[in-house]
Design a protein around this motif. Sequence first.
Motif, mmCIF file in Angstrom:
data_model
loop_
_atom_site.group_PDB
_atom_site.id
_atom_site.type_symbol
_atom_site.label_atom_id
_atom_site.label_comp_id
_atom_site.label_asym_id
_atom_site.label_seq_id
_atom_site.Cartn_x
_atom_site.Cartn_y
_atom_site.Cartn_z
ATOM 1 N N GLU A 43 0.808 -1.227 0.000
ATOM 2 C CA GLU A 43 0.000 0.000 0.000
ATOM 3 C C GLU A 43 0.837 1.271 0.000
ATOM 4 N N LEU A 44 2.181 1.153 0.069
ATOM 5 C CA LEU A 44 3.018 2.349 -0.092
ATOM 6 C C LEU A 44 2.854 2.862 -1.511
ATOM 7 N N ASP A 45 2.779 4.193 -1.685
ATOM 8 C CA ASP A 45 2.742 4.655 -3.071
ATOM 9 C C ASP A 45 4.128 4.475 -3.684
ATOM 10 N N PRO A 110 -0.466 5.920 -7.342
ATOM 11 C CA PRO A 110 -0.549 4.452 -7.464
ATOM 12 C C PRO A 110 0.366 3.745 -6.465
ATOM 13 N N THR A 111 -0.058 2.560 -6.090
ATOM 14 C CA THR A 111 0.708 1.714 -5.167
ATOM 15 C C THR A 111 1.092 0.412 -5.869
ATOM 16 N N SER A 112 1.895 -0.410 -5.185
ATOM 17 C CA SER A 112 2.215 -1.739 -5.729
ATOM 18 C C SER A 112 0.951 -2.577 -5.881
ATOM 19 N N ALA A 113 0.009 -2.405 -4.950
ATOM 20 C CA ALA A 113 -1.247 -3.155 -5.035
ATOM 21 C C ALA A 113 -1.987 -2.810 -6.325
ATOM 22 N N ASP A 114 -1.926 -1.519 -6.738
ATOM 23 C CA ASP A 114 -2.551 -1.119 -8.017
ATOM 24 C C ASP A 114 -1.859 -1.805 -9.194
ATOM 25 N N LEU A 115 -0.509 -1.820 -9.145
ATOM 26 C CA LEU A 115 0.225 -2.438 -10.257
ATOM 27 C C LEU A 115 -0.085 -3.929 -10.357
ATOM 28 N N ARG A 116 -0.228 -4.581 -9.193
ATOM 29 C CA ARG A 116 -0.616 -5.994 -9.211
ATOM 30 C C ARG A 116 -1.981 -6.173 -9.888
ATOM 31 N N ILE A 118 -3.463 -4.432 -12.119
ATOM 32 C CA ILE A 118 -3.573 -4.194 -13.565
ATOM 33 C C ILE A 118 -2.595 -5.066 -14.357
ATOM 34 N N ALA A 119 -1.935 -6.008 -13.660
ATOM 35 C CA ALA A 119 -0.886 -6.804 -14.319
ATOM 36 C C ALA A 119 -1.432 -7.625 -15.480
ATOM 37 N N ASP A 120 -2.713 -8.004 -15.403
ATOM 38 C CA ASP A 120 -3.263 -8.871 -16.448
ATOM 39 C C ASP A 120 -3.888 -8.106 -17.608
ATOM 40 N N CYS A 121 -3.796 -6.763 -17.569
ATOM 41 C CA CYS A 121 -4.366 -5.986 -18.673
ATOM 42 C C CYS A 121 -3.642 -6.324 -19.971
ATOM 43 N N GLY A 122 -4.414 -6.419 -21.046
ATOM 44 C CA GLY A 122 -3.865 -6.892 -22.316
ATOM 45 C C GLY A 122 -2.871 -5.936 -22.953
ATOM 46 N N ASP A 123 -3.086 -4.632 -22.820
ATOM 47 C CA ASP A 123 -2.174 -3.686 -23.459
ATOM 48 C C ASP A 123 -2.005 -2.462 -22.571
ATOM 49 N N LEU A 124 -1.092 -1.579 -22.996
ATOM 50 C CA LEU A 124 -0.746 -0.412 -22.181
ATOM 51 C C LEU A 124 -1.950 0.506 -21.976
ATOM 52 N N GLY A 125 -2.726 0.727 -23.052
ATOM 53 C CA GLY A 125 -3.884 1.610 -22.946
ATOM 54 C C GLY A 125 -4.890 1.097 -21.924
ATOM 55 N N GLN A 126 -5.139 -0.207 -21.981
ATOM 56 C CA GLN A 126 -6.086 -0.816 -21.041
ATOM 57 C C GLN A 126 -5.558 -0.691 -19.611
ATOM 58 N N ALA A 127 -4.225 -0.884 -19.449
ATOM 59 C CA ALA A 127 -3.615 -0.774 -18.116
ATOM 60 C C ALA A 127 -3.725 0.661 -17.599
ATOM 61 N N GLN A 128 -3.500 1.649 -18.480
ATOM 62 C CA GLN A 128 -3.593 3.048 -18.054
ATOM 63 C C GLN A 128 -5.013 3.400 -17.636
ATOM 64 N N ARG A 129 -6.000 2.908 -18.388
ATOM 65 C CA ARG A 129 -7.398 3.199 -18.039
ATOM 66 C C ARG A 129 -7.751 2.567 -16.687
ATOM 67 N N ALA A 130 -7.281 1.302 -16.498
ATOM 68 C CA ALA A 130 -7.592 0.613 -15.240
ATOM 69 C C ALA A 130 -6.919 1.321 -14.063
ATOM 70 N N LEU A 131 -5.685 1.784 -14.278
ATOM 71 C CA LEU A 131 -4.961 2.476 -13.198
ATOM 72 C C LEU A 131 -5.633 3.806 -12.868
ATOM 73 N N ALA A 132 -6.034 4.538 -13.916
ATOM 74 C CA ALA A 132 -6.716 5.815 -13.696
ATOM 75 C C ALA A 132 -8.006 5.597 -12.905
ATOM 76 N N ARG A 133 -8.753 4.575 -13.270
ATOM 77 C CA ARG A 133 -10.018 4.275 -12.584
ATOM 78 C C ARG A 133 -9.773 3.932 -11.114
ATOM 79 N N ARG A 134 -8.716 3.155 -10.842
ATOM 80 C CA ARG A 134 -8.424 2.762 -9.456
ATOM 81 C C ARG A 134 -8.002 3.946 -8.598
ATOM 82 N N CYS A 135 -7.200 4.871 -9.207
ATOM 83 C CA CYS A 135 -6.630 5.966 -8.409
ATOM 84 C C CYS A 135 -7.580 7.154 -8.277
ATOM 85 N N LEU A 136 -8.577 7.207 -9.127
ATOM 86 C CA LEU A 136 -9.553 8.285 -9.060
ATOM 87 C C LEU A 136 -10.411 8.091 -7.813
#
Length: 242
Positions: A43-45, A110-116, A118-136
């Motif tokens: 949970e550390l950023d 973002p934290t390590s938990a966020d990166l975990r 989104i690890a299965d996202c198919g491409d960079l764009g999908q990962a960025q959208r998922a990360l944005a949604r989580r951090c918002l």
Amino acid sequence: MRTLTAGDILQVWERAAQQPPVERALAMLGVACPELTPAQLAELDLGQRDARLWDLRALTFGTQLAAFAECPRCEQRLEFAFDVPALEPAASQPLLELATDAGTLQFRLPTSADLRAIADCGDLGQAQRALARRCLLPSCGLQSPDLQHGTPLPESIVFELAQHLQQHMPTAEITLAMECPACQHQWQSCLDVVSFLWGEIAAQARRLLREVHLLASAYGWREADILALSPVLRQAYLGMLS
Ligand SMILES: [Zn+2]
């Protein structure tokens, strides 16, 4: 935080050699920071995580850092040295804001938990959208009726948020001003602490394995006993073998 012993280095390397960078970072800090649980570390950023990794680097391998880069214009290999930067971990979980046409967005880093996650996202764009949604943050001031919870964020907002997240992680990467002595080309090189420190740990683990192999073969000692020797004694015995 404590320094990594020879035994720790082999243990971390064995545990995370087949893992992605996010897990390698957590494995290194997991051994060095027994005062924090795995969940607390995750949970550390990323700024706080990387500041701790630089501290760990200084504790384990010293503050002098040697690296190399290749000139992007003439491919000249440059070797350079500098001191490990002293980074202050940012205050925990600061809230950041981003003004957009649809309203003011509030988000966290973002934290390590966020990166975990989104690890299965198919491409960079999908990962960025998922990360944005989580951090918002859910209380964000989006005015547009299109932005209901659960609906995809518009690409323009995702792009802006991704840029903003990058800018607000000042300790995530160290940017170095480089100049090629052969062709005078100037450029900026980014140093990622996770891959840099992991490279050093992997190299050290391979050195230790070779030393254990040589001493165990010669004296019949156990791995744990060889790793418990101080580096000075280990080198002294190795010197007698050669
Ligand atoms: Zn050059």
